[in-house]
Enzyme design. Structure first.
Site: not given
Ligand code: NDP
Length: 426
Positions: A109, A176, A197, A199, A231, A327, A405
């Site tokens: 990114k 997520g 991007e 899940g 993912c 997922e 992406e």
């Molecule tokens: P989350 O959605 O919990 O968190 C992702 C990021 O978003 C974190 O930095 C989190 O902060 C932040 N965040 C959460 N809520 C908000 C909001 N309302 N506004 C702005 N930012 C927010 O995902 P995870 O970290 O648990 O990662 C796992 C998920 O990511 C899985 O579902 C997976 O499938 C997906 N994923 C997808 C990929 C793809 O390329 N498609 C690659 C890798 C993962 P914090 O956690 O610090 O509270």
């Protein structure tokens, strides 16, 4: 203010490309540190984090190469001479990352946004904050203006405050579905471009004529790569009923040899899950799926005598397919038999995600079936963390995301067009 000052956005594309190459150079010397930080924080084994962080300088070099290709300025023939199409940076942008592959995801990114000429605010996941600090150090050490990249630590509420801010002009988010929806809703207010991007619940199809050993190997890789917290990991194994028993036997033997261990141990094939709460979620989801009558768990991997949130890679058999469509984001997948290819495709396409798929079988037939699967990418007779082609877009369907992406795709995402030329009479 940094963006408006133009210290970065106003630079010639060639100069920005030079600067990105310098960032790549800095990062080349630090990939080992990045790998260790990611292994310590995410629980992913050092072997995998080393592989992924080796890509980080490459990502910056690819962005620089794309920039030098003239992507940002094109000439189109107009009625009164050449018409210039400029791709200009959207403004200050927010980058929000998850915990499973922290450095690589944020690096992609970051390199793309910088190539586009944007100033950025990064919010990494609070569970894996360290490696992003090192990335930002590399950017500053390479001599980019100090106001170009800002790093803000915090939780989802902090992320929400950034993406909701009208001064932020675009958001690239990986995470997520819940977070993705919240980000999309926040961006809707100002009609802000958003790249999501999310899940997946990815099917792996095994046809009757598949090389069962290769399919079993792929299933084990799908369950153990990045500890199953990936993912594009497998969510459902959809297998021809006639080969299900021998295939499961092969998987059982291979799972028995998986070494679950410390994430910093190069001998480990798989490490612990990222944190206690995530382990509890996976255990709970597994228990709930196993409530189905005659469902069973196949998980012969030995758990090490170490402290940590270990969960063995597990296949669940006998779970009704309609209960297996969410997922899990962990080393657990379900197994479902089919009796016809039509049924196999219908099972593969059930559910609301559409990120990745895998088909094992006669190559020609498998390629034909791959085209019928609603997924961003489908690998035939293979399963790899790496994309099929580095230059191909990384696409997502349904609830798996919004906007492709890719080296060119993400760079373009951070730009808007301005079309300029001499006009004439009506
Ligand atoms: P989350 O959605 O919990 O968190 C992702 C990021 O978003 C974190 O930095 C989190 O902060 C932040 N965040 C959460 N809520 C908000 C909001 N309302 N506004 C702005 N930012 C927010 O995902 P995870 O970290 O648990 O990662 C796992 C998920 O990511 C899985 O579902 C997976 O499938 C997906 N994923 C997808 C990929 C793809 O390329 N498609 C690659 C890798 C993962 P914090 O956690 O610090 O509270």
């Amino acid at each position: 203010a940094g963006f408006q000052g133009g210290s970065w956005s106003g630079l010639d594309a060639e100069l920005r490309a030079d600067a990105l190459d310098k960032v790549a150079q800095r990062l080349e010397a630090r990939v080992g540190e990045l790998a260790e930080l990611d292994a310590r924080t995410s629980g992913v084994t050092i072997t995998w984090t080393a592989l992924m962080t080796r890509l980080v300088p490459v990502i910056f070099r690819q962005a620089s190469k794309a920039l030098r290709s003239g992507l940002l300025r094109q000439l189109h023939p107009g009625r009164y001479g050449a018409v210039e199409v400029r791709a200009v940076p959207l403004g200050p942008v927010a980058l929000i990352g998850p915990w499973n592959a922290p450095t690589t995801i944020i690096a992609h990114k970051l390199a793309s946004a910088l190539a586009a000429g944007c100033n950025v605010i990064i919010k990494p996941s609070e569970h894996v904050p360290h490696s992003t600090g090192l990335l930002v150090d590399a950017v500053l050490e390479a001599g980019l203006p100090t106001d170009v990249v800002q790093l803000l630590h915090g939780d989802g509420a902090v992320g929400n405050s950034i993406v909701s801010d009208p001064r932020i002009k675009a958001v690239s988010f990986t995470g997520g579905l819940t977070g993705g929806r919240a980000v999309a809703a926040a961006c809707a207010q100002d009609l802000k471009p958003v790249q999501l991007e999310l899940g997946g619940n990815n099917p792996l199809l095994v046809l009757a004529d598949a090389d069962l050993d290769a399919a079993a190997e792929a299933i084990v890789a799908g369950l153990t790569t990045l500890n199953g917290q990936w993912c594009r990991a497998i969510g459902r194994v959809i297998v021809d009923r006639s080969v299900m028993a021998p295939m499961l036997e092969l998987v059982k033997t291979k799972l028995g040899t998986v070494r679950l261990g410390h994430s910093l141990d190069p001998q480990s094939d798989m490490g612990p899950l990222v944190h206690r709460q995530h382990l509890a979620q996976i255990q709970q989801a597994q228990q709930s799926l196993l409530k189905a009558p005659s469902s069973t768990a196949l998980n012969p991997t030995a758990t090490p005598a170490l402290q940590g949130h270990f969960h063995p890679p597990t296949l669940l058999c006998g779970v009704p397919h309609e209960q297996a469509l969410e997922e899990l984001f962990g080393p657990v997948a379900t197994v479902h038999p089919f009796t016809s290819e039509t049924e196999a495709i219908s099972l593969a396409n059930a559910g609301r995600y559409g990120l990745a798929a895998y088909v094992f079988g006669d190559e020609q037939r498998a390629l034909e079936l791959a085209g019928q699967i609603r997924a961003g990418s489908t690998q035939v007779n293979g399963l790899s963390l790496l994309s099929l082609a580095p230059t191909a877009p990384r696409a997502a369907w349904g609830l798996s995301g919004l906007g492709d992406e890719g080296t060119l795709e993400t760079l373009r995402f951070f730009t808007g067009h301005r079309v300029i030329g001499v006009g004439g009479q009506p």
